[in-house]
Design a protein around this motif. Structure first.
Motif, PDB file in Angstrom:
ATOM      1  N   ALA A 174      -1.400  -8.900  -7.531  1.00 32.25           N
ATOM      2  CA  ALA A 174      -0.753  -7.557  -7.485  1.00 32.25           C
ATOM      3  C   ALA A 174      -1.305  -8.173  -6.153  1.00 32.25           C
ATOM      4  N   VAL A 175       0.449  -6.683  -5.013  1.00 29.81           N
ATOM      5  CA  VAL A 175      -0.128  -6.538  -3.960  1.00 29.81           C
ATOM      6  C   VAL A 175      -0.306  -4.843  -3.878  1.00 29.81           C
ATOM      7  N   VAL A 176      -1.067  -4.815  -2.737  1.00 31.26           N
ATOM      8  CA  VAL A 176      -1.525  -3.079  -2.260  1.00 31.26           C
ATOM      9  C   VAL A 176      -0.868  -2.995  -0.903  1.00 31.26           C
ATOM     10  N   LEU A 177      -0.035  -2.603  -0.314  1.00 35.07           N
ATOM     11  CA  LEU A 177       0.157  -2.036   0.905  1.00 35.07           C
ATOM     12  C   LEU A 177      -0.110  -0.733   1.498  1.00 35.07           C
ATOM     13  N   ILE A 178      -1.268  -0.278   2.249  1.00 32.83           N
ATOM     14  CA  ILE A 178      -1.193   0.993   3.171  1.00 32.83           C
ATOM     15  C   ILE A 178      -0.402   1.044   4.501  1.00 32.83           C
ATOM     16  N   THR A 179       0.032   1.873   4.244  1.00 34.07           N
ATOM     17  CA  THR A 179       0.703   2.439   5.617  1.00 34.07           C
ATOM     18  C   THR A 179       1.349   0.978   5.926  1.00 34.07           C
ATOM     19  N   PRO A 180       2.000   0.467   5.405  1.00 31.93           N
ATOM     20  CA  PRO A 180       2.745  -0.706   6.072  1.00 31.93           C
ATOM     21  C   PRO A 180       4.287  -1.018   7.239  1.00 31.93           C
ATOM     22  N   CYS A 245       5.932  -1.237  -7.339  1.00 35.21           N
ATOM     23  CA  CYS A 245       5.556  -0.367  -8.506  1.00 35.21           C
ATOM     24  C   CYS A 245       4.906   1.008  -8.319  1.00 35.21           C
ATOM     25  N   GLY A 246       5.302   1.549  -7.210  1.00 35.28           N
ATOM     26  CA  GLY A 246       4.842   2.511  -6.706  1.00 35.28           C
ATOM     27  C   GLY A 246       5.394   2.745  -4.973  1.00 35.28           C
ATOM     28  N   TYR A 260     -10.917   5.281   3.584  1.00 34.80           N
ATOM     29  CA  TYR A 260     -12.058   5.847   3.905  1.00 34.80           C
ATOM     30  C   TYR A 260     -11.480   7.212   2.351  1.00 34.80           C
ATOM     31  N   LEU A 261     -10.251   7.498   2.559  1.00 30.14           N
ATOM     32  CA  LEU A 261     -10.420   9.297   1.250  1.00 30.14           C
ATOM     33  C   LEU A 261     -10.381   8.800  -0.420  1.00 30.14           C
ATOM     34  N   GLU A 262     -11.203   9.878  -0.819  1.00 32.18           N
ATOM     35  CA  GLU A 262     -11.621   8.573  -2.566  1.00 32.18           C
ATOM     36  C   GLU A 262     -10.178   9.176  -2.927  1.00 32.18           C
ATOM     37  N   ASP A 263      -8.823   9.582  -2.169  1.00 30.25           N
ATOM     38  CA  ASP A 263      -8.040   9.659  -2.787  1.00 30.25           C
ATOM     39  C   ASP A 263      -7.214   8.441  -3.641  1.00 30.25           C
ATOM     40  N   THR A 264      -7.688   8.159  -1.919  1.00 34.29           N
ATOM     41  CA  THR A 264      -6.768   6.816  -1.593  1.00 34.29           C
ATOM     42  C   THR A 264      -6.960   5.516  -2.281  1.00 34.29           C
ATOM     43  N   GLN A 265      -8.631   5.746  -2.321  1.00 31.19           N
ATOM     44  CA  GLN A 265      -9.307   4.268  -2.922  1.00 31.19           C
ATOM     45  C   GLN A 265      -9.338   4.665  -4.655  1.00 31.19           C
ATOM     46  N   GLN A 266      -9.123   5.841  -5.148  1.00 29.27           N
ATOM     47  CA  GLN A 266      -8.673   5.677  -6.862  1.00 29.27           C
ATOM     48  C   GLN A 266      -7.790   5.412  -6.921  1.00 29.27           C
ATOM     49  N   ARG A 267      -6.413   5.653  -6.611  1.00 26.85           N
ATOM     50  CA  ARG A 267      -5.688   5.378  -6.542  1.00 26.85           C
ATOM     51  C   ARG A 267      -5.025   3.730  -6.779  1.00 26.85           C
ATOM     52  N   VAL A 268      -5.569   2.662  -5.759  1.00 24.55           N
ATOM     53  CA  VAL A 268      -5.808   1.766  -5.304  1.00 24.55           C
ATOM     54  C   VAL A 268      -6.376   0.977  -7.036  1.00 24.55           C
ATOM     55  N   ALA A 269      -7.988   1.394  -6.728  1.00 27.36           N
ATOM     56  CA  ALA A 269      -8.572   1.241  -8.099  1.00 27.36           C
ATOM     57  C   ALA A 269      -7.540   1.304  -9.475  1.00 27.36           C
ATOM     58  N   PHE A 270      -7.287   2.504  -9.088  1.00 28.41           N
ATOM     59  CA  PHE A 270      -5.784   3.155 -10.804  1.00 28.41           C
ATOM     60  C   PHE A 270      -5.219   1.431 -10.815  1.00 28.41           C
ATOM     61  N   PHE A 271      -4.617   1.422  -9.659  1.00 27.52           N
ATOM     62  CA  PHE A 271      -3.369   0.324  -9.151  1.00 27.52           C
ATOM     63  C   PHE A 271      -3.787  -1.281 -10.780  1.00 27.52           C
ATOM     64  N   ALA A 273      -6.576  -1.905 -11.380  1.00 20.18           N
ATOM     65  CA  ALA A 273      -7.593  -1.914 -12.669  1.00 20.18           C
ATOM     66  C   ALA A 273      -6.539  -1.883 -13.635  1.00 20.18           C
ATOM     67  N   THR A 274      -4.853  -1.662 -14.094  1.00 18.94           N
ATOM     68  CA  THR A 274      -3.983  -1.057 -14.708  1.00 18.94           C
ATOM     69  C   THR A 274      -3.188  -2.620 -14.933  1.00 18.94           C
ATOM     70  N   ARG A 275      -2.849  -3.346 -13.874  1.00 18.97           N
ATOM     71  CA  ARG A 275      -2.898  -4.028 -13.832  1.00 18.97           C
ATOM     72  C   ARG A 275      -3.700  -5.503 -14.201  1.00 18.97           C
ATOM     73  N   PHE A 276      -4.604  -5.317 -13.350  1.00 16.50           N
ATOM     74  CA  PHE A 276      -5.694  -6.533 -13.939  1.00 16.50           C
ATOM     75  C   PHE A 276      -5.771  -6.361 -15.942  1.00 16.50           C
ATOM     76  N   ALA A 277      -5.528  -5.421 -16.485  1.00 10.23           N
ATOM     77  CA  ALA A 277      -5.447  -5.065 -17.590  1.00 10.23           C
ATOM     78  C   ALA A 277      -4.905  -5.450 -18.787  1.00 10.23           C
ATOM     79  N   ALA A 278      -3.400  -5.002 -18.391  1.00 10.39           N
ATOM     80  CA  ALA A 278      -2.388  -5.061 -19.095  1.00 10.39           C
ATOM     81  C   ALA A 278      -2.059  -6.955 -19.171  1.00 10.39           C
ATOM     82  N   THR A 279      -2.690  -7.596 -18.216  1.00 10.88           N
ATOM     83  CA  THR A 279      -2.726  -9.459 -18.450  1.00 10.88           C
ATOM     84  C   THR A 279      -3.516  -9.654 -18.895  1.00 10.88           C
ATOM     85  N   SER A 280      -5.135  -9.302 -19.129  1.00 12.28           N
ATOM     86  CA  SER A 280      -6.033  -9.459 -19.594  1.00 12.28           C
ATOM     87  C   SER A 280      -5.535  -9.747 -21.604  1.00 12.28           C
TER      88      SER A 280
END
Length: 294
Positions: A174-180, A245-246, A260-271, A273-280
């Protein structure tokens, strides 16, 4: 126009040309600072993740250059899915070790400073960043705590260009791009209008060229207010991403505060975790039994 006026006009034109040439030369000579601006002072003096075992690591690039950073491993024995993080232009990455418990829960995390950043040796360059990133991906895939089939790459700002190129060369899950951005070249052309930037800029980070080749699910996060990377440059990239995907805007964020924002970090964690769990889950399902032949 009399002779005196002609001489004054010629002098002004010559002076303007001199200034233009001087500014062009200055931009060409200061690319390292303009593109990278390495930061050596640690952002967090003694970083520790609340959800991981945290240890500083020193690794060698393929050419022997010393790279320094942090490895965070979950307390529960693995193997675990993993994240390889790439920082921004003026970013020293010790803060990732501090925030990994919230941003990357139950994941092994490798955050290394680029060459010339933090305690890493050498000088930054696009080719070095991508080559080193691929080598770090390979090192992480061979680590005992890591599920080599579930490694994500996360890149912020300048690092989004590194993450995209590494994900193109390696089997990122998976790939996460912050302010790309679409490319550093395009942003430089916008900032230095009238200059032959395409002939001067060595570090172009043309993410838009590689985006269509990405096979991994990709999540984009934008700052609500971004005066460094205008949304139009992100729009160009998003339009080319093969597996988008989003594409979310983090409320109340700007280019500097967004990671550094909690909102950002929770969004990254959810994305992730969801991708990893789906594959598992998919891997745990029994293989389909073919119907009996009649």
């Amino acid at each position: 126009m009399n002779t005196t006026s002609k001489k004054m006009a010629a002098g002004m034109a010559g002076f303007a040309s001199f200034l233009w040439l001087g500014l062009t030369a200055a931009v060409a000579a200061n690319q390292r600072r303009l593109v990278f601006n390495p930061v050596v002072t640690p952002e967090v003096p003694s970083p520790r993740s609340s959800g991981h075992r945290t240890r500083p690591v020193v690794l060698r690039a393929n050419d022997g250059t010393r790279l320094c950073g942090w490895l965070m491993t979950p307390h529960v024995p693995g193997p675990h899915p993993a994240v390889l993080y790439f920082g921004g232009r003026s970013e020293e990455v010790s803060w990732v070790a501090r925030d990994a418990g919230r941003m990357f829960p139950n994941m092994t995390v490798l955050a290394m400073n680029y060459r010339g950043y933090g305690n890493s040796h050498g000088d930054p360059a696009e080719t070095h960043m991508v080559d080193d990133g691929c080598a770090l991906f390979d090192w992480l895939a061979g680590h005992g705590y890591v599920d080599a089939g579930r490694i994500a790459v996360v890149g912020r700002s300048l690092g989004s260009g590194v993450a995209i190129q590494v994900a193109k060369e390696r089997p990122a899950h998976a790939v996460v791009l912050i302010t790309p951005y679409d490319s550093v070249l395009a942003i430089a052309k916008r900032r230095f209008r009238g200059m032959p930037i395409e002939y001067m800029l060595r570090h172009r980070f043309e993410s838009i060229k590689y985006a269509p080749a990405l096979k991994a699910p990709t999540y984009v996060l934008r700052a609500e207010r971004d005066d460094v990377i205008p949304h139009s440059h992100t729009d160009e990239l998003v339009a080319k991403l093969a597996q988008l995907c989003g594409d979310d805007i983090v409320p109340g964020s700007d280019h500097l505060t967004i990671p550094y924002l909690e909102d950002t970090q929770q969004r990254v964690a959810f994305f992730l975790a969801t991708r990893f769990a789906a594959t598992s889950i998919q891997a745990a399902l029994p293989a389909a039994v073919p119907p009996a032949l009649t």
